[in-house]
Scaffold this active site. Structure first.
Site, short mmCIF file in Angstrom:
data_model
loop_
_atom_site.label_atom_id
_atom_site.label_comp_id
_atom_site.label_asym_id
_atom_site.label_seq_id
_atom_site.Cartn_x
_atom_site.Cartn_y
_atom_site.Cartn_z
N HIS A 1 -1.20 -33.96 -17.96
CA HIS A 1 -2.62 -34.10 -17.65
C HIS A 1 -2.79 -35.22 -16.65
O HIS A 1 -1.96 -36.14 -16.56
CB HIS A 1 -3.41 -34.41 -18.94
CG HIS A 1 -4.89 -34.36 -18.77
ND1 HIS A 1 -5.64 -35.47 -18.45
CD2 HIS A 1 -5.77 -33.33 -18.86
CE1 HIS A 1 -6.92 -35.12 -18.35
NE2 HIS A 1 -7.03 -33.84 -18.59
N ASP B 1 -5.36 -26.97 -22.82
CA ASP B 1 -5.16 -25.59 -22.38
C ASP B 1 -3.95 -24.93 -23.03
O ASP B 1 -3.87 -23.71 -23.11
CB ASP B 1 -5.01 -25.53 -20.85
CG ASP B 1 -6.27 -25.99 -20.13
OD1 ASP B 1 -7.35 -25.50 -20.50
OD2 ASP B 1 -6.16 -26.83 -19.23
#
Length: 450
Positions: free
Chosen positions: A328, A387
């Site tokens: 991320h 996700d």
């Protein structure tokens, strides 16, 4: 007409590509913050907010020190918010909407009145479903959602009033109606493009946002309590993520011009539609399906390692050398959204008899960072992001892939509206960054000399 096998449009495309190329070293020469990122990967500070905070590392004399991820809504840790409403056995998305919009937690009476206000505003205006959705279906639900948002301007008796009271009213209507716009847009899509039966279920005032969405997209209206709880959690976790993500920054940029809320939110929807932003979990699902098709034993850690290595070596899947759903821009040691979603997903996996597939996710989460570190020769910590698990959650909920990103929008509309209000109250200046022209001066050439 064709010249050298190229059509006029082909030649225009080649010109557009040639004359829009900028040498990469010029960005470094002029210290351009490409993607609004500093050289160390951190975001360029362009504003202040009190709505959301994303914490993933500690800066110590310019060095990024990995830290456990934290997500705060109005200063309150997301873990505490989720623990609070789950402990009381209630849904949390409506409470989070209130918190993001108005900056404080509601008491029982205020929460009940706000929930009722959302329920009262769920139904779309008269004629909207037939004229704006069914008569103009789209093969892409995000496209249909953006069009529905823009069309809402025409059904608003006071669309351009930027007073806080009016924008609060508009925000509540949009938050309430996003699930209905998405559900009906989906039903129109599968009916007109896939020849399936058309189901238009009216939203119910006695159901939560998560319950209503499951109720409206399923032909039989049936859902379990655990299914609704998991979707509600997903909405809570996607509601806000600071002011720096692309779609939320879009809200600040567009609203700083003084335009109406429908133009602002439609622009944010367009941003979220992009596969680099809202569609990331779809890529994870595609990767997982590829792994499932090529790994015979989903419990065999060595076989999984072998195939993941092929993916990293650009020999398998899309041959880009990426394991999607890991890492991320801000989070390092952990993404709190992924952890919370994984914990709840484990319950539904047992209910749905999908524990074997859930185990595959756990194994990939375990071994992929090791393989990545060995491949790249780095000690950088790679943790799963939200996700990685959200697509699996939606799959267990029997939600079609084309609704994954629209569900993101159903959640994020609350954060968008909160940031819009913040920009109206505290912004005050149109956002206008600088671009340096590097082509230099050129002379105009008369037509007959070209």
């Amino acid at each position: 007409m064709q010249i050298d096998g190229l059509t006029y449009l082909d030649r225009l495309a080649l010109l557009a590509e040639k004359n829009n190329y900028i040498e990469p070293d010029l960005y470094e020469k002029y210290n351009v913050k490409r993607g609004l990122r500093n050289s160390d990967g951190t975001g360029v500070l362009v504003g202040l907010t009190e709505i959301g905070e994303v914490h993933g590392y500690i800066l110590d004399e310019g060095e990024r020190i990995p830290d456990q991820g934290r997500l705060l809504y109005r200063g309150i840790d997301i873990w505490d918010i989720v623990k609070g409403f789950q402990k009381e056995g209630r849904y949390g998305f409506e409470e989070v909407c209130y918190l993001l919009l108005f900056g404080e937690l509601p008491d029982r009476q205020w929460l009940e009145e706000f929930t009722n206000l959302l329920a009262e505003n769920r139904c779309l205006p008269d004629g909207f479903v037939e004229d704006m959705i069914l008569k103009a279906p789209s093969n892409d639900i995000m496209n249909k959602l953006a069009r529905s948002v823009l069309a809402s301007y025409s059904y608003d008796k006071n669309p351009d009033d930027l007073s806080i009271k009016n924008v609060v009213r508009q925000s509540i209507e949009l938050i309430a109606r996003f699930p209905i716009m998405v559900a009906y847009g989906y039903q129109a899509k599968v009916h007109f493009y896939e020849n399936q039966s058309l189901y238009i279920h009216l939203p119910r005032k006695d159901l939560s946002t998560a319950e209503n969405f499951l109720y409206m997209i399923r032909p039989d209206n049936h859902y379990t309590r655990l299914e609704a709880e998991l979707l509600d959690l997903a909405l809570v976790l996607h509601a806000e993520h600071g002011g720096g993500n692309n779609s939320t920054f879009t809200v600040h940029v567009v609203s700083s011009t003084g335009t109406d809320i429908y133009s602002v939110i439609a622009a944010a929807v367009g941003s979220l539609k992009g596969p680099k932003h809202g569609g990331a979990n779809i890529k994870v699902m595609e990767m997982i399906d590829d792994i499932k098709a090529n790994v015979r034993d989903w419990a065999d850690e060595e076989e999984i390692k072998y195939y993941l290595t092929k993916i990293l070596n650009k020999e398998a899947f899309d041959k880009k050398g990426l394991i999607y759903g890991l890492g991320h821009a801000v989070y390092t040691l952990s993404d709190p959204r992924a952890v919370l979603l994984k914990n709840k997903a484990a319950e539904l996996a047992r209910e749905k008899n999908m524990e074997e597939e859930f185990g595959l996710y756990l194994t990939i989460e375990k071994v992929a960072p090791e393989l990545f570190a060995a491949k790249k020769g780095t000690e950088k910590i790679i943790a799963p992001n939200v996700d990685f698990y959200s697509g699996f959650v939606y799959k267990m909920l029997n939600i079609p892939v084309e609704l994954y990103t629209p569900i993101f929008a159903i959640a994020r509309i609350s954060g968008w509206c909160a940031h819009l209000l913040e920009e109206l109250v505290s912004g005050g200046r149109i956002i206008r960054p600088a671009y340096k022209n590097v082509i230099g001066k050129r002379k105009y050439i008369p037509l007959e000399q070209r």
